[in-house]
Motif scaffolding. Structure first.
Motif, PDB file in Angstrom:
ATOM      1  N   ASP A 212       1.059  -1.135  -0.083  1.00 20.76           N
ATOM      2  CA  ASP A 212      -0.045   0.179  -0.110  1.00 20.76           C
ATOM      3  C   ASP A 212       0.771   1.136  -0.371  1.00 20.76           C
ATOM      4  N   PRO A 213       0.264   2.137  -0.993  1.00 24.49           N
ATOM      5  CA  PRO A 213       1.587   3.345  -1.000  1.00 24.49           C
ATOM      6  C   PRO A 213       1.424   4.423   0.244  1.00 24.49           C
ATOM      7  N   VAL A 214       0.131   4.661   1.617  1.00 27.90           N
ATOM      8  CA  VAL A 214      -0.013   5.079   2.511  1.00 27.90           C
ATOM      9  C   VAL A 214      -0.007   4.060   3.100  1.00 27.90           C
ATOM     10  N   ASP A 215       1.106   4.235   4.572  1.00 29.05           N
ATOM     11  CA  ASP A 215       0.670   3.930   5.738  1.00 29.05           C
ATOM     12  C   ASP A 215      -0.183   4.467   6.631  1.00 29.05           C
ATOM     13  N   VAL A 216      -1.837   3.756   6.326  1.00 32.98           N
ATOM     14  CA  VAL A 216      -3.368   4.073   6.457  1.00 32.98           C
ATOM     15  C   VAL A 216      -2.657   4.973   8.805  1.00 32.98           C
ATOM     16  N   ARG A 217      -2.606   3.750   8.987  1.00 34.13           N
ATOM     17  CA  ARG A 217      -2.581   3.970  10.346  1.00 34.13           C
ATOM     18  C   ARG A 217      -1.490   5.339  10.775  1.00 34.13           C
ATOM     19  N   ARG A 218      -0.179   5.012  10.584  1.00 33.85           N
ATOM     20  CA  ARG A 218       0.505   6.784  10.477  1.00 33.85           C
ATOM     21  C   ARG A 218      -0.701   7.984  10.082  1.00 33.85           C
ATOM     22  N   SER A 219      -0.801   7.724   8.114  1.00 37.60           N
ATOM     23  CA  SER A 219      -1.608   8.778   7.895  1.00 37.60           C
ATOM     24  C   SER A 219      -2.820   8.787   9.641  1.00 37.60           C
ATOM     25  N   TYR A 220      -3.501   8.298   9.907  1.00 32.99           N
ATOM     26  CA  TYR A 220      -4.475   9.512  10.090  1.00 32.99           C
ATOM     27  C   TYR A 220      -4.429   8.989  11.579  1.00 32.99           C
ATOM     28  N   ARG A 221      -3.169   9.144  12.232  1.00 34.25           N
ATOM     29  CA  ARG A 221      -2.983   9.682  14.213  1.00 34.25           C
ATOM     30  C   ARG A 221      -1.970  10.563  13.357  1.00 34.25           C
ATOM     31  N   TYR A 222      -1.908  11.333  12.208  1.00 32.24           N
ATOM     32  CA  TYR A 222      -0.806  12.517  12.052  1.00 32.24           C
ATOM     33  C   TYR A 222      -2.512  13.462  12.250  1.00 32.24           C
ATOM     34  N   GLU A 223      -3.568  13.146  11.874  1.00 40.33           N
ATOM     35  CA  GLU A 223      -4.776  13.891  11.492  1.00 40.33           C
ATOM     36  C   GLU A 223      -5.576  14.262  12.534  1.00 40.33           C
ATOM     37  N   GLN A 224      -5.209  12.558  13.587  1.00 42.08           N
ATOM     38  CA  GLN A 224      -5.823  12.793  14.887  1.00 42.08           C
ATOM     39  C   GLN A 224      -5.337  14.047  16.232  1.00 42.08           C
ATOM     40  N   GLY A 225      -3.903  14.155  15.505  1.00 45.20           N
ATOM     41  CA  GLY A 225      -3.457  15.176  16.827  1.00 45.20           C
ATOM     42  C   GLY A 225      -3.667  16.579  16.599  1.00 45.20           C
ATOM     43  N   PHE A 226      -3.963  17.188  15.006  1.00 45.41           N
ATOM     44  CA  PHE A 226      -4.789  18.240  14.490  1.00 45.41           C
ATOM     45  C   PHE A 226      -6.034  18.734  14.777  1.00 45.41           C
ATOM     46  N   THR A 227      -7.509  17.274  15.314  1.00 43.16           N
ATOM     47  CA  THR A 227      -8.299  16.700  16.156  1.00 43.16           C
ATOM     48  C   THR A 227      -8.435  16.925  17.563  1.00 43.16           C
ATOM     49  N   PHE A 228      -7.422  17.105  17.955  1.00 41.68           N
ATOM     50  CA  PHE A 228      -6.782  17.203  19.914  1.00 41.68           C
ATOM     51  C   PHE A 228      -6.171  18.875  19.706  1.00 41.68           C
ATOM     52  N   GLU A 229      -5.646  19.605  18.919  1.00 37.50           N
ATOM     53  CA  GLU A 229      -4.785  20.832  18.820  1.00 37.50           C
ATOM     54  C   GLU A 229      -6.657  21.821  18.652  1.00 37.50           C
ATOM     55  N   ALA A 230      -7.819  21.195  17.633  1.00 33.67           N
ATOM     56  CA  ALA A 230      -9.025  21.479  17.842  1.00 33.67           C
ATOM     57  C   ALA A 230      -9.495  22.154  18.906  1.00 33.67           C
ATOM     58  N   ASP A 231      -9.324  21.040  19.338  1.00 37.67           N
ATOM     59  CA  ASP A 231     -10.213  20.904  20.966  1.00 37.67           C
ATOM     60  C   ASP A 231      -9.190  21.524  21.925  1.00 37.67           C
ATOM     61  N   LEU A 232      -7.741  21.815  22.379  1.00 36.61           N
ATOM     62  CA  LEU A 232      -7.567  22.417  22.929  1.00 36.61           C
ATOM     63  C   LEU A 232      -7.726  23.831  22.549  1.00 36.61           C
ATOM     64  N   SER A 233      -7.520  24.449  21.832  1.00 32.57           N
ATOM     65  CA  SER A 233      -7.806  26.168  21.185  1.00 32.57           C
ATOM     66  C   SER A 233      -9.255  26.505  21.722  1.00 32.57           C
ATOM     67  N   GLY A 234     -10.266  25.760  21.801  1.00 36.49           N
ATOM     68  CA  GLY A 234     -11.793  26.023  22.450  1.00 36.49           C
ATOM     69  C   GLY A 234     -12.814  25.933  20.615  1.00 36.49           C
ATOM     70  N   ALA A 235     -11.565  25.789  19.285  1.00 35.87           N
ATOM     71  CA  ALA A 235     -12.485  25.511  17.741  1.00 35.87           C
ATOM     72  C   ALA A 235     -13.570  24.290  18.209  1.00 35.87           C
TER      73      ALA A 235
END
Length: 247
Positions: A212-235
């Motif tokens: 598979d050309p994309v490591d789906v576990r690592r790619s999705y985990r990277y996205e999740q970091g921004f989800t948590f940042e959005a939560d911490l920011s109040g957005a």
């Protein structure tokens, strides 16, 4: 209700999600689904798994109301980890997984279907990521497995949906059938796969994942970091607090 497993056809395990009213799963539900998928894949008698759902639609993502009740971050962290485990359980299932999708396939539903090996959909199925309207991010990794890059971005930024027929035209949905025929169509495809040698089909799944050309576990985990940042920011809270109050 919850997650159940059945074996209606030799060599095929059917994992069904039933969490009314819209199959928006709480934290524990994602872990239960992951456990069921992994158990089905480990069964030496199983050569294909069908992932399906009861009720109005395939999956509406996480239980936003559960998250709204939590004044801290525990539910968000739990949902992130639970989704990560469930999506990975589909992708890493030792045998191919056929997603049988009807009605809405939103948010976490995209993570499940996008990681499946094949998708059979009813003609009323719609696919999309309303994450930006729910104070979240994520699963672009999986939507990108269903549609071309620019369409993925447009759907993500607008929270619009694509139909099963549109995904079939892009080649990501194997077959579109009337809703009443969905289960039979999914079992027909799963049965065809299950007629292969059990050892070889497991090797095939591992080999295809390995190229598979994309490591789906690592790619999705990277996205999740921004989800948590959005939560911490109040957005996230600003947007999430409007959920269920739209005019």
């Amino acid at each position: 209700m919850g997650v159940s497993t059945a074996s209606p056809v030799e060599g095929v395990s059917v994992v069904t999600v039933d969490h009314p009213p819209v199959n928006a799963l709480p934290v524990q539900g994602w872990y239960d689904l992951a456990d069921a998928l992994r158990a089905a894949g480990r069964d030496p008698e199983v050569r294909c798994v069908v992932l399906t759902a009861a009720g109005r639609g395939f999956n509406a993502g996480v239980d936003i109301k559960e998250m709204q009740r939590d004044s801290g971050h525990d539910t968000l962290i739990g949902a992130n980890r639970g989704c990560f485990e469930a999506f990975a359980a589909v992708y890493e299932c030792e045998v191919p997984v056929v997603a049988a999708v009807h009605g809405f396939c939103l948010g976490g539903g995209i993570g499940l279907a996008g990681n499946a090996d094949a998708i059979v959909a009813s003609d009323d199925a719609t696919f999309g990521l309303p994450e930006l309207d729910r104070g979240a991010l994520g699963a672009a990794t999986h939507l990108a497995r269903l549609v071309p890059q620019h369409l993925m971005r447009t759907l993500y930024y607008t929270s619009r949906t694509a139909t099963a027929a549109e995904l079939h035209a892009h080649g990501s949905v194997w077959k579109v059938v009337p809703r009443a025929e969905l289960q039979d169509a999914a079992l027909e495809l799963a049965g065809e796969i299950a007629r292969k040698d059990g050892y070889l089909i497991r090797l095939a799944k591992a080999a295809i994942n390995g190229i598979d050309p994309v490591d789906v576990r690592r790619s999705y985990r990277y996205e999740q970091g921004f989800t948590f940042e959005a939560d911490l920011s109040g957005a996230a809270d600003r947007v999430r607090d409007t959920f269920g109050k739209e005019a």
